[in-house]
Design an enzyme around this catalytic site. Structure first.
Site, PDB file in Angstrom:
ATOM      1  N   ASP A 436       0.411  -1.270   0.218  1.00 64.77           N
ATOM      2  CA  ASP A 436      -0.177   0.237   0.052  1.00 64.77           C
ATOM      3  C   ASP A 436       1.168   1.027  -0.261  1.00 64.77           C
ATOM      4  OD1 ASP A 436      -2.291   1.461   0.200  1.00 64.77           O
ATOM      5  OD2 ASP A 436      -1.606   1.550   2.384  1.00 64.77           O
ATOM      6  N   ASP A 632      -1.161  -0.503   6.250  1.00 56.58           N
ATOM      7  CA  ASP A 632      -1.239   0.318   7.862  1.00 56.58           C
ATOM      8  C   ASP A 632      -2.471   0.804   8.089  1.00 56.58           C
ATOM      9  OD1 ASP A 632      -1.394   2.144   6.001  1.00 56.58           O
ATOM     10  OD2 ASP A 632      -0.013   3.295   7.358  1.00 56.58           O
ATOM     11  N   ASP A 636      -7.101  -1.414   4.749  1.00 50.68           N
ATOM     12  CA  ASP A 636      -6.391  -2.315   4.049  1.00 50.68           C
ATOM     13  C   ASP A 636      -6.715  -3.575   4.783  1.00 50.68           C
ATOM     14  OD1 ASP A 636      -4.500  -0.661   2.779  1.00 50.68           O
ATOM     15  OD2 ASP A 636      -3.271  -0.106   4.298  1.00 50.68           O
TER      16      ASP A 636
END
Length: 738
Positions: A436, A632, A636
């Protein structure tokens, strides 16, 4: 979903998960039998028994902890609740067990040593009254009987319960082998008139050697669990609590509750997680992050229990206490990981389940065939005793759990928290990693990167306008301006124009701040076209400042790439792992970040909505990839859960860390590569352990059956095979994670 970790119990949707310390286990068959018994207990959903940690983890719904303890006791073992209330009892029992083992080892060594020495002297051709005395059948009987039936009673008890439950284990092999040698010696010495053919020293020495192996094994297993002890040692014992009237009292940590004000002086450990109310200091957070440099902390900043306050006195408010602190959760995760099984252990479990019956058959065949072929039934019996003694499956049972214990412990020391054996094994096979962007590749905090103003005084106008805005980028511009010494001015007629920017009046002049389309009709707008295109190509967010007539300047804001991201991505690619980036940014901005960190255009997933992140994981899995997802944020969590290995950055949300299989405390991408390297090294150790355990028995049993190993040598080899597996696992501690 309600989750509670109090006293080691986790409640999820009406079920409970409880850990028990199991006493009396001696080999892989023991742990398999306890596990089988627990799984067959009504109300139990699943049970996992780990020989290395000597713990059982049981999930159950319609039964009680007392019933589970009774089930274990009924088959000859002991079970103690593994919670705060029973920790002292567990520690006392383990210390008592180690003391008894050491005492019995010393006594058996003293009793059998004269027999071994006299036997060696006789083999060397030395015959004297002392040798003759110790070779007397009555002397040998007196010396060995306490070893066989008092010190060795543990083997008879274990064998009785094993046969009773139709699950023969190591105790059956030892009891049968040593009893055969003992009874043959009694027969030869007192009934057959063959005092020169005594095997008392064999039965006594076998028991002594097995006790020595078990004692060394226990000591080595203590070392494998040192990671937990070190983590527990980091916890403070008391907190200095400030009452409402200003008085200060030292309370134990279990007396501290959320909301209390705590005073922490320089050099003291911070007792719980909280926020600073008053004062400033530097905090040594190396126990969490591994970083040696202290971190500056001011009012409002978060501090964590177990870290060390180095310089200033602070007052802090307790926000998380007990099992909710970061350190307590880390300890819980490491304990869970060390007690879990890797899929590869299923091989050892299946083999150990059929191994002992197979050895009993091999020993019987050795007895019959050797007796028929050689014609010496005493020699045949000694050969079968050697087969029984050498074939203990202890090394097989310890091969996987000890390596997992050391691997997860080493990871914890380095800020890599791996939730279990399955995650550890799967991580070693990762072929693709999805990163990400925000907060993972980048810092996740936008900063001003470029500024062009026709007059430096306009910086105050920028700051004054952004001070009125709630836009996420406003704080970055405001912080930048204040660092440059800009003073805020009064703003009137402020308004946000959706999709374009903001406007307001400063010192009687109307200003606009926003996109190119917001000011494109004003003079000088085209003069900024080149710089606008350049910044946009670099993935930056840009704004133009203008008054009512002309454009006065431009400012660019971007999320900074972490210092280690580029090196971390290159490290993964060099190791043969494909790296992908996932972001909600537009394609141009995403590609700009990709270029900087070395991710190919075709590996960039841009303009991805939060709810679509897991679809990208599934897309790679459908192509046959073993996918690690690194993120994080709350958004996600679905992708972390779907991935083969979910990896949460320690700076992220609690939801992300709960969902993930691995948490990286450092929030540093280089630790993804370190985690994969650690898992691969641990899996290598497991395979080495299993290989040597298999080879040892494959070679040892035929050698014993053919008479190349006498029972004493076989007993020593069996004892030290377990120790060698433990030492091989412990050697993993020497690995440098780089």
């Amino acid at each position: 979903m309600a989750v509670s970790h109090d006293n080691g119990v986790e409640n999820v949707a009406g079920t409970q998960t409880q850990s028990f310390v199991i006493t009396g286990m001696t080999c892989a068959n023991c742990s398999a039998r306890v596990e089988k018994e627990l799984n067959q207990t009504p109300g139990v959903l699943s049970a996992n028994v780990n020989l290395a940690t000597e713990k059982a983890t049981v999930s159950y719904a319609e039964t009680t902890a007392e019933a589970l303890i009774a089930a274990v006791t009924n088959i000859g073992y002991g079970a103690i609740l593994d919670d705060e209330n029973h920790k002292k009892q567990v520690a006392a029992e383990k210390a008592q067990h180690l003391f008894k083992m050491k005492r019995d080892l010393i006594i058996s060594g003293i009793l059998v040593a004269p027999l071994m020495i006299s036997m060696l002297l006789m083999l060397a051709g030395i015959h004297n009254p002392v040798v003759a005395f110790f070779h007397n059948p009555w002397v040998q009987l007196i010396l060995v009987t306490p070893i066989q039936f008092v010190i060795g009673s543990r083997f008879y008890k274990g064998a009785y319960h094993a046969i009773k439950t139709k699950a023969p284990n190591m105790d059956v092999l030892v009891a049968m082998g040593t009893t055969a040698a003992y009874l043959l010696s009694v027969y030869n010495g007192f009934f057959a008139g063959k005092p020169q053919e005594l095997y008392f020293e064999s039965s006594g020495m076998i028991i002594a050697l097995i006790l020595l192996g078990k004692y060394l094994e226990t000591l080595a297993k203590t070392k494998t669990s040192n990671a937990i002890k070190q983590l527990v040692g980091l916890q403070a014992k008391t907190a200095r609590v400030v009452a409402e009237d200003g008085s200060v009292a030292d309370l134990t940590l279990d007396q501290v509750s959320v909301g209390m004000t705590i005073l922490v002086r320089p050099g003291e450990q911070i007792p719980v997680d909280g926020a600073i109310l008053d004062g400033g200091t530097s905090v040594d957070e190396s126990m969490l992050t591994g970083e040696s440099l202290p971190v500056e902390k001011m009012v409002g900043d978060t501090v964590f229990g177990g870290t060390v306050n180095t310089t200033g006195t602070i007052r802090m408010q307790a926000l998380k206490v007990g099992n909710e602190t970061i350190l307590a959760r880390i300890i819980c995760m490491v304990e869970d990981a060390q007690g879990s099984k890797a899929p590869i252990q299923q091989i050892a479990d299946k083999i150990s389940g059929i191994f002992v019956p197979a050895v009993l058959i091999a020993a019987l065949l050795t007895l019959v065939l050797t007796g028929i072929i050689v014609g010496d039934w005493q020699q045949a019996l000694i050969h079968s005793v050697a087969v029984l003694v050498i074939a203990c499956p202890c090394a097989l049972g310890l091969a996987t759990p000890t390596a997992i214990m050391v691997g997860t412990g080493l990871g914890a020391k380095n800020g890599i928290l791996i939730k279990g054996g399955q995650a550890l094994e799967t991580a070693s096979h990762i072929s693709s990693v999805i990163l990400d962007k925000t907060g993972t590749i980048t810092v996740g905090k936008p900063v001003v990167t470029d500024l062009q103003l026709s007059d430096e005084g306009y910086l105050e106008v920028l700051a004054s306008l952004e001070n009125q805005s709630e836009h996420p980028l406003a704080q970055a511009i405001l912080s930048y301006a204040q660092e440059k010494g800009a003073h805020l001015q009064e703003v009137s007629d402020f308004a946000a124009v959706p999709g374009f920017g903001i406007k307001g009046q400063v010192a009687g002049v109307n200003y606009r701040l926003g996109t190119y389309n917001f000011v494109k009709e004003l003079a000088g707008a085209k003069d900024y076209q080149v710089v606008i295109d350049q910044w946009a190509a670099e993935g930056k967010t840009l704004m133009l400042l203008a008054d009512e007539e002309k454009v006065l300047g431009a400012i660019a804001v971007a999320d900074q790439i972490k210092e280690t991201s580029q090196a971390a991505i290159k490290q993964l690619q060099t190791a043969g792992v494909s790296v992908y980036m996932l972001t909600g940014d537009n394609q141009k901005a995403a590609q700009a970040i990709g270029r900087q960190v070395g991710i190919p255009v075709e590996n960039i997933f841009a303009e991805v909505l939060p709810e679509d992140k897991s679809a990208k994981v599934a897309y790679l899995q459908d192509k046959g990839e073993i996918v690690g997802m690194v993120g994080d944020g709350i958004n996600d969590a679905p992708a972390l859960a779907l991935a083969d290995i979910g990896i949460a950055m320690g700076s992220g949300t609690d939801i992300a860390m709960e969902t993930a299989d691995v948490t990286l405390i450092h929030s540093d991408l280089t630790y993804v590569g370190k985690m994969i390297a650690l898992s691969q090294a641990t899996l290598r150790k497991i395979k080495q352990n299993l290989f040597w355990a298999f080879i040892y028995n494959t070679i040892g049993i035929p050698f014993a059956a053919l008479g190349f190993l006498n029972p004493i040598v076989a007993g020593g080899a069996m004892a030290f095979s377990s120790v060698s597996v433990l030492l091989n696992s412990l050697s993993l501690n020497r690995k440098k994670l780089s």
